[in-house]
Scaffold this active site. Structure first.
Site, PDB file in Angstrom:
ATOM      1  N   THR A  49       0.491   7.733   3.248  1.00 35.92           N
ATOM      2  CA  THR A  49       1.019   6.739   4.353  1.00 35.92           C
ATOM      3  C   THR A  49       1.983   7.153   4.954  1.00 35.92           C
ATOM      4  O   THR A  49       2.658   8.291   4.724  1.00 35.92           O
ATOM      5  CB  THR A  49       1.035   5.397   3.715  1.00 35.92           C
ATOM      6  OG1 THR A  49       2.468   5.240   2.762  1.00 35.92           O
ATOM      7  CG2 THR A  49       0.162   5.019   2.849  1.00 35.92           C
ATOM      8  N   CYS A  50       2.788   6.396   5.735  1.00 28.26           N
ATOM      9  CA  CYS A  50       4.041   6.817   6.467  1.00 28.26           C
ATOM     10  C   CYS A  50       5.233   6.852   5.377  1.00 28.26           C
ATOM     11  O   CYS A  50       6.225   7.324   5.707  1.00 28.26           O
ATOM     12  CB  CYS A  50       4.341   5.813   7.651  1.00 28.26           C
ATOM     13  SG  CYS A  50       4.532   4.257   7.053  1.00 28.26           S
ATOM     14  N   GLU A 112       4.760  -5.594   2.147  1.00 25.87           N
ATOM     15  CA  GLU A 112       3.754  -5.864   3.124  1.00 25.87           C
ATOM     16  C   GLU A 112       2.426  -5.467   3.078  1.00 25.87           C
ATOM     17  O   GLU A 112       1.922  -5.175   1.859  1.00 25.87           O
ATOM     18  CB  GLU A 112       4.307  -4.513   4.259  1.00 25.87           C
ATOM     19  CG  GLU A 112       4.325  -3.200   3.283  1.00 25.87           C
ATOM     20  CD  GLU A 112       3.198  -2.224   3.554  1.00 25.87           C
ATOM     21  OE1 GLU A 112       2.153  -2.561   4.314  1.00 25.87           O
ATOM     22  OE2 GLU A 112       3.391  -1.091   3.083  1.00 25.87           O
ATOM     23  N   GLY A 189      -3.768   3.897  17.757  1.00 23.47           N
ATOM     24  CA  GLY A 189      -4.661   3.654  16.490  1.00 23.47           C
ATOM     25  C   GLY A 189      -4.131   2.335  15.920  1.00 23.47           C
ATOM     26  O   GLY A 189      -3.780   1.683  16.530  1.00 23.47           O
TER      27      GLY A 189
END
Length: 411
Positions: A49-50, A112, A189
């Site tokens: 992920t980021c 989140e 995206g």
């Protein structure tokens, strides 16, 4: 437990180091396939992920490689330069980490929701490319189930749904009014669409860039305008805010290109990508303010959040105990494999009883037969382990024994 993970995340490493380990879907598949070839490794899942990249493996007896060193080798990086940024966990410590990770309490943006989908997608990618095994399949499925239970039963105080929403909230806390602001979102995206939608909901004037070769196909969020990606630098002087959130390995806003533009008003740049989309050097240009993903984080010192964490811990403890109980009963896994093989054979016999009447080249027939067998095994695995998520272990064992008798008695 023969489970281990190695990874890099926002707790130890800033974005400039994390981006060196970031993986796309295709590069994740390539990495998993290589890892699966290592002697003793039975399954592999990669979560990228980021804010983190993690390699998860299950193994038969002991590992023949140093996973941290191998991770660096995969990325063609010098181990000594990155050793201090890497974390390795094994056995129950690793299991607890995944359960906490999946429900968002280890995310940079506390609580989140995106991480559940990201963990689920990581498992699906490994499964679709035959890289996972029964142990990681159950571990990840149970972690996802636990995360959903947390989301249903605990309202994490002050938690945003994504890094995008936290970024927008951060701007508002800084006194930046979004209404009627001219905004451009580079990237269409998942993150780009979420960015555009969030800005539009704040009544901003939003334009989304779309690659020219996709412009006739790609949908953009309702109420947003579109321009071709190649026109972004021509449009940037109109903007108050630019968010870039792509998976491209190349910069979308380059220093030299932005330097050539005579900005007429302040420009706020938000880089939500890993690897970073926007050249960090643009921070030194007149009128430009740049934020990257590391600038957005929720303070979890709040008393309400600490109370939420206690409730999350209670839920996860029960779910983790359930996985430990399952792991101790994983001796039935060979039986599950046997059922899957027998079911695939059964389906094959039924299908080919009909298909033999069709005109088909032998090579195509063999290929189709192989694909049907593999697909059948995957479906049976999904059904059996899906059943495991909904009943207790003793009942599950009885079901497996019953299914096995159906085939062995027929034989």
């Amino acid at each position: 437990m023969n489970i281990r993970m190695v990874g890099i995340d926002h707790d130890k490493a800033s974005v400039e180091y994390r981006e060196q380990f970031a993986l796309t879907k295709s590069s994740s598949v390539q990495a998993m396939e290589k890892i699966k070839e290592i002697e003793g490794i039975e399954g592999c899942v990669i979560v990228s992920t980021c804010n983190r990249t993690e390699i998860w493996v299950s193994y038969h007896d002991k590992l023949s490689v140093d996973l941290k060193k191998y991770f660096c080798e995969l990325r063609k990086l010098n181990y000594s330069d990155y050793e201090s940024f890497l974390t390795e966990r094994e056995s129950l410590v690793a299991v607890k980490h995944l359960f906490n990770l999946s429900c968002g309490v280890k995310s940079k943006v506390f609580g989140e929701d995106q991480i559940i989908t990201q963990v689920k997608d990581a498992l699906a990618l490994a499964r679709d490319n035959y890289c996972t095994d029964h142990v990681l399949e159950v571990l990840f499925r149970m972690a996802i189930t636990a995360a959903k239970k947390v989301k249903t039963n605990v309202r994490l105080s002050n938690a945003n749904h994504s890094v995008v929403e936290e970024a927008i909230s951060y701007l508002q806390r800084e006194g930046i009014e979004l209404k009627n602001k001219v905004c451009m979102v580079i990237g269409n995206g998942e993150m780009g669409k979420l960015s555009a939608t969030t800005l539009k909901n704040k009544n901003a004037d939003v334009t989304v860039t779309v690659r020219q070769y996709k412009s006739g196909v790609v949908e953009i969020p309702k109420g947003c305008k579109r321009i071709n990606y190649g026109e972004r630098m021509d449009y940037i002087n109109n903007c108050d805010i630019v968010i870039s959130a792509t998976v491209s390995p190349n910069c979308t806003v380059k220093y030299e290109e932005l330097k050539q533009i005579k900005l007429e008003k302040p420009l706020l740049l938000l880089d939500l990508a890993v690897p970073r989309d926007i050249d960090p050097k643009v921070k030194g240009l007149p009128f430009v303010t740049l934020y990257d993903i590391d600038d957005f984080k929720v303070d979890i010192s709040d008393e309400n959040i600490n109370e939420d964490l206690k409730r999350v811990g209670e839920i996860l403890h029960a779910q983790i105990e359930e996985f430990v109980e399952w792991y101790e009963c994983k001796d039935v896994i060979p039986l599950v494999k046997q059922i899957a093989d027998l079911a695939a054979k059964d389906i094959g016999n039924r299908v080919w009883g009909v298909s033999r009447k069709l005109e088909m080249e032998e090579e195509c027939r063999e290929s189709l037969e192989k694909n049907i067998a593999e697909a059948s095994k995957k479906v049976v695995d999904k059904l059996i382990f899906g059943l495991r998520d909904n009943i207790n272990i003793d009942t599950w064992r009885e079901c497996i024994e019953g299914m096995n008798k159906i085939y062995t008695n027929n034989d």
